[in-house]
Design an enzyme around this catalytic site. Structure first.
Site, mmCIF file in Angstrom:
data_model
loop_
_atom_site.group_PDB
_atom_site.id
_atom_site.type_symbol
_atom_site.label_atom_id
_atom_site.label_comp_id
_atom_site.label_asym_id
_atom_site.label_seq_id
_atom_site.Cartn_x
_atom_site.Cartn_y
_atom_site.Cartn_z
ATOM 1 N N VAL A 11 0.827 -1.204 0.000
ATOM 2 C CA VAL A 11 0.000 0.000 0.000
ATOM 3 C C VAL A 11 0.867 1.261 0.000
ATOM 4 O O VAL A 11 0.691 2.161 -0.824
ATOM 5 C CB VAL A 11 -0.962 -0.007 1.219
ATOM 6 C CG1 VAL A 11 -1.664 1.333 1.371
ATOM 7 C CG2 VAL A 11 -1.993 -1.119 1.053
ATOM 8 N N THR A 121 -5.679 -0.688 7.186
ATOM 9 C CA THR A 121 -7.018 -1.172 7.545
ATOM 10 C C THR A 121 -7.063 -1.350 9.057
ATOM 11 O O THR A 121 -6.345 -2.181 9.612
ATOM 12 C CB THR A 121 -7.308 -2.496 6.813
ATOM 13 O OG1 THR A 121 -7.161 -2.260 5.409
ATOM 14 C CG2 THR A 121 -8.706 -2.989 7.110
ATOM 15 N N GLU A 155 -3.586 -6.284 -4.864
ATOM 16 C CA GLU A 155 -2.228 -6.641 -5.259
ATOM 17 C C GLU A 155 -2.287 -7.236 -6.661
ATOM 18 O O GLU A 155 -3.217 -7.949 -7.003
ATOM 19 C CB GLU A 155 -1.631 -7.643 -4.271
ATOM 20 C CG GLU A 155 -1.311 -6.985 -2.954
ATOM 21 C CD GLU A 155 -0.834 -7.952 -1.884
ATOM 22 O OE1 GLU A 155 -0.352 -9.035 -2.224
ATOM 23 O OE2 GLU A 155 -0.965 -7.604 -0.699
ATOM 24 N N ASN A 208 -14.778 -5.464 2.407
ATOM 25 C CA ASN A 208 -14.026 -6.719 2.333
ATOM 26 C C ASN A 208 -14.856 -7.901 2.841
ATOM 27 O O ASN A 208 -14.798 -8.999 2.282
ATOM 28 C CB ASN A 208 -12.717 -6.608 3.120
ATOM 29 C CG ASN A 208 -11.598 -6.047 2.247
ATOM 30 O OD1 ASN A 208 -11.832 -5.662 1.102
ATOM 31 N ND2 ASN A 208 -10.393 -6.002 2.770
ATOM 32 N N ASN A 251 -16.341 -16.519 -8.057
ATOM 33 C CA ASN A 251 -15.631 -17.667 -8.604
ATOM 34 C C ASN A 251 -15.359 -18.705 -7.518
ATOM 35 O O ASN A 251 -14.655 -18.418 -6.561
ATOM 36 C CB ASN A 251 -14.292 -17.226 -9.209
ATOM 37 C CG ASN A 251 -14.496 -16.214 -10.300
ATOM 38 O OD1 ASN A 251 -15.458 -16.318 -11.068
ATOM 39 N ND2 ASN A 251 -13.643 -15.211 -10.349
ATOM 40 N N GLY A 257 -7.653 -16.144 0.235
ATOM 41 C CA GLY A 257 -6.465 -16.090 1.100
ATOM 42 C C GLY A 257 -5.928 -14.677 1.056
ATOM 43 O O GLY A 257 -6.689 -13.728 0.832
ATOM 44 N N CYS A 260 -5.424 -9.733 3.356
ATOM 45 C CA CYS A 260 -6.547 -8.859 3.736
ATOM 46 C C CYS A 260 -7.811 -9.601 4.156
ATOM 47 O O CYS A 260 -8.256 -9.453 5.295
ATOM 48 C CB CYS A 260 -6.859 -7.902 2.595
ATOM 49 S SG CYS A 260 -5.554 -6.685 2.376
ATOM 50 N N LYS A 263 -7.855 -11.694 7.512
ATOM 51 C CA LYS A 263 -7.678 -10.893 8.732
ATOM 52 C C LYS A 263 -8.802 -9.868 8.889
ATOM 53 O O LYS A 263 -9.248 -9.608 10.003
ATOM 54 C CB LYS A 263 -6.286 -10.235 8.720
ATOM 55 C CG LYS A 263 -6.246 -8.770 8.359
ATOM 56 C CD LYS A 263 -4.872 -8.189 8.545
ATOM 57 C CE LYS A 263 -4.585 -7.068 7.566
ATOM 58 N NZ LYS A 263 -5.459 -5.917 7.648
HETATM 59 N N1 LIG Z 1 -1.911 -5.414 0.529
HETATM 60 C C1 LIG Z 1 -3.132 -5.052 0.147
HETATM 61 O O1 LIG Z 1 -3.641 -5.500 -0.884
HETATM 62 C C2 LIG Z 1 -3.930 -4.064 0.953
HETATM 63 C C3 LIG Z 1 -5.051 -3.452 0.375
HETATM 64 C C4 LIG Z 1 -5.775 -2.549 1.111
HETATM 65 C C5 LIG Z 1 -5.409 -2.273 2.420
HETATM 66 N N2 LIG Z 1 -4.339 -2.901 2.982
HETATM 67 C C6 LIG Z 1 -3.974 -2.557 4.354
HETATM 68 O O2 LIG Z 1 -2.904 -1.635 4.327
HETATM 69 C C7 LIG Z 1 -2.000 -1.885 5.407
HETATM 70 C C8 LIG Z 1 -0.613 -2.181 4.864
HETATM 71 O O3 LIG Z 1 -0.673 -3.349 4.089
HETATM 72 P P1 LIG Z 1 0.534 -3.818 3.168
HETATM 73 O O4 LIG Z 1 0.059 -5.001 2.415
HETATM 74 O O5 LIG Z 1 1.090 -2.664 2.421
HETATM 75 O O6 LIG Z 1 1.566 -4.287 4.289
HETATM 76 P P2 LIG Z 1 3.114 -4.606 4.120
HETATM 77 O O7 LIG Z 1 3.448 -5.566 5.198
HETATM 78 O O8 LIG Z 1 3.426 -4.964 2.707
HETATM 79 O O9 LIG Z 1 3.813 -3.208 4.430
HETATM 80 C C9 LIG Z 1 3.850 -2.620 5.680
HETATM 81 C C10 LIG Z 1 5.183 -1.875 5.810
HETATM 82 O O10 LIG Z 1 5.179 -1.150 7.020
HETATM 83 C C11 LIG Z 1 6.481 -1.187 7.559
HETATM 84 N N3 LIG Z 1 6.424 -0.877 8.981
HETATM 85 C C12 LIG Z 1 5.939 -1.627 9.999
HETATM 86 N N4 LIG Z 1 6.085 -0.990 11.161
HETATM 87 C C13 LIG Z 1 6.655 0.210 10.883
HETATM 88 C C14 LIG Z 1 7.046 1.310 11.669
HETATM 89 N N5 LIG Z 1 6.859 1.305 12.988
HETATM 90 N N6 LIG Z 1 7.609 2.368 11.064
HETATM 91 C C15 LIG Z 1 7.776 2.386 9.726
HETATM 92 N N7 LIG Z 1 7.439 1.365 8.925
HETATM 93 C C16 LIG Z 1 6.879 0.284 9.496
HETATM 94 C C17 LIG Z 1 6.951 -2.593 7.267
HETATM 95 O O11 LIG Z 1 8.364 -2.700 7.332
HETATM 96 C C18 LIG Z 1 6.396 -2.803 5.858
HETATM 97 O O12 LIG Z 1 7.313 -2.423 4.872
HETATM 98 C C19 LIG Z 1 -2.627 -3.029 6.206
HETATM 99 O O13 LIG Z 1 -3.424 -2.488 7.217
HETATM 100 C C20 LIG Z 1 -3.502 -3.720 5.184
HETATM 101 O O14 LIG Z 1 -4.573 -4.382 5.770
HETATM 102 C C21 LIG Z 1 -3.577 -3.761 2.264
#
Ligand SMILES: NC(=O)c1ccc[n+]([C@@H]2O[C@H](COP(=O)([O-])OP(=O)(O)OC[C@H]3O[C@@H](n4cnc5c(N)ncnc54)[C@H](O)[C@@H]3O)[C@@H](O)[C@H]2O)c1
Length: 440
Positions: A11, A121, A155, A208, A251, A257, A260, A263
């Site tokens: 994100v 989220t 993603e 979601n 589908n 899985g 997102c 959880k």
């Molecule tokens: N991946 C998705 O498709 C998606 C879509 C919508 C929403 N989200 C939500 O967005 C959020 C992030 O998801 P993501 O998939 O990008 O996660 P991710 O694990 O890929 O990235 C999170 C990043 O935050 C960094 N981080 C953690 N603690 C930190 C801190 N204290 N200081 C600085 N950096 C720190 C980590 O090193 C990591 O690089 C989650 O809440 C997720 O639910 C994800």
């Protein structure tokens, strides 16, 4: 505008890159020094189509910067996006420690008015929590506002989804603050919902949870179809053409899985519990999802004379869905773990996710391609519906296998064609399909 994005995961990195591409100056922060070092070398820590080019372009134009120094980044910014992970805990509640740590860091660095935007989220009430943490920990008496701006990117198409979202949700304490964030998104010309913080936080979970519900609903329909001789491909097509229903997320397969849906459904059930609501539908959605791979493996075991012991199982697809390298909560992880626990030999292939898979399963064999995995396998299992699996030379696959057992967990093949080719073919909800499927 000067923007700081905290967390350079799927994100944060995509959000930061897109905002810089729109002409803003963006500093991306992460506490993982290795990730920041990679980004500074121009290497991507994640796979996302189009990301590398976008990062490169904006770094060269001096609009996109990377650092591990949160204070430095916050001090120079007008708007701070929080995009850190909120992984699940044992109870189903998300782990909020990263959000809290970042909020404390922002508080210490607060040197002038800023808008703090939460994109992770997070459960309803997190906006208030972040506000309290900053209020308690700020060293200078400067004002700030907290906004919720949930992210809906997928993603595998994250750049496109960020540039062309179905909607942009801005939950703000007042209209003036909302307008500041709206201004950032205005160039995208997409529908915007301006609302309060709690509603914005709920929109994300409710969306979601609803999508997960569609998947578990389709899976249950598929399980019935298997028993009654109906073809679920026809059934969901017939349902999806109803404009009130729509074809997306209907589908059937091995279930949802990824990082997102599992959880976020668990977190919403917990939120409901805490306010005295039993979210029965969503609990059932989660149960169906948990059962789906078990049912599938039960059928596979039965096809292999009741045991996986000593059998070689080829796995095609490891990522939780196509076009990503993400293995978090991927169905492949559960399936491989169960096969290994029952003494199967596992050979696997994925176009992108094998490096991540090796960290989870260093003990299994990884093939160079699908044909390599099929070689001498007792059964071949489709776990992720990568496009490159759809047009394989199936005669070659069949002739190289020890036994032509093909278990298609994502319904990517035509059952009639596969059976004509001589496979013992099973999929989800199409066991007795009699009309050729012309999609493939
Ligand atoms: N991946 C998705 O498709 C998606 C879509 C919508 C929403 N989200 C939500 O967005 C959020 C992030 O998801 P993501 O998939 O990008 O996660 P991710 O694990 O890929 O990235 C999170 C990043 O935050 C960094 N981080 C953690 N603690 C930190 C801190 N204290 N200081 C600085 N950096 C720190 C980590 O090193 C990591 O690089 C989650 O809440 C997720 O639910 C994800």
């Amino acid at each position: 505008m000067n923007i700081c994005v905290v967390g350079t995961g799927y994100v944060g990195l995509v959000t930061g890159s897109v905002f810089s591409d729109l002409g803003n100056e963006v500093i991306c922060v992460d506490n993982n020094a290795e990730k920041i070092a990679m980004l500074e070398r121009g290497e991507m820590p994640i796979y996302e189509p189009g990301l590398e080019e976008m990062v490169k372009r904006n770094r060269e134009d001096h609009r996109l910067f990377f650092t591990t120094d949160l204070t430095y980044a916050v001090e120079r910014s007008d708007v701070v996006f929080i995009c850190v992970g909120t992984p699940p805990t044992e109870t189903g509640d998300p782990d909020m420690r990263a959000i809290q740590e970042v909020a404390r860091g922002i508080a210490r660095a607060l040197n002038r008015y800023k808008v703090i935007v939460n994109k992770s989220t997070v459960p309803v009430g997190t906006g208030d929590m972040v506000r309290e943490i900053i209020e308690t920990n700020r060293v200078r008496n400067v004002d700030f506002d907290v906004v919720s701006n949930p992210e809906f990117l997928r993603e595998g198409s994250a750049i496109k989804d960020t540039l062309e979202p179905d909607r942009i949700v801005i939950g703000a304490p007042n209209h003036v603050v909302a307008m500041k964030i709206l201004e950032l998104y205005a160039p995208l010309e997409r529908p915007m919902i301006i609302t309060d913080v709690a509603s914005a936080e709920m929109i994300k979970y409710a969306s979601n949870a609803f999508l997960a519900t569609k998947i578990s609903f389709a899976n249950t329909i598929a399980n019935i179809c298997d028993q009654v001789g109906a073809d679920v491909a026809q059934v969901v097509k017939g349902m999806g053409l109803d404009s009130r229903i729509g074809p997306a997320f209907l589908n059937p397969g091995l279930g949802y899985g990824g990082s997102c849906f599992p959880k976020d459904t668990a977190a919403l059930v917990r939120t409901a519990e805490k306010v005295g609501v039993d979210f029965k539908i969503l609990r059932a959605v989660m149960d169906v999802n948990a059962e789906q791979p078990i049912r599938f493996l039960d059928r596979l075991r039965a096809a292999l004379d009741g045991s996986f012991d000593g059998k070689t199982i080829g796995i095609l697809g490891l990522a939780f869905k196509p076009n990503t390298d993400d293995m978090r909560d991927a169905k492949s992880v559960e399936i491989i773990a169960r096969l290994l626990a029952e003494n199967a030999e596992v050979k696997a292939y994925d176009p992108i996710a094998m490096d991540n898979a090796r960290r989870i399963f260093p003990q299994i064999c990884y093939g160079k391609n699908a044909y390599d995995v099929a070689q001498d396998a007792d059964a071949l299992v489709i776990v992720t519906e990568w496009n490159e699996f759809k047009l394989l030379d199936m005669e070659r696959i069949k002739s190289s296998m020890r036994r032509p057992i093909l278990f298609d967990g994502r319904n990517i093949y035509d059952p009639i064609r596969m059976r004509r080719l001589g496979f013992e073919y099973q999929c989800v909800g199409r066991t007795r399909a009699t009309i050729p499927n012309h999609r493939h």
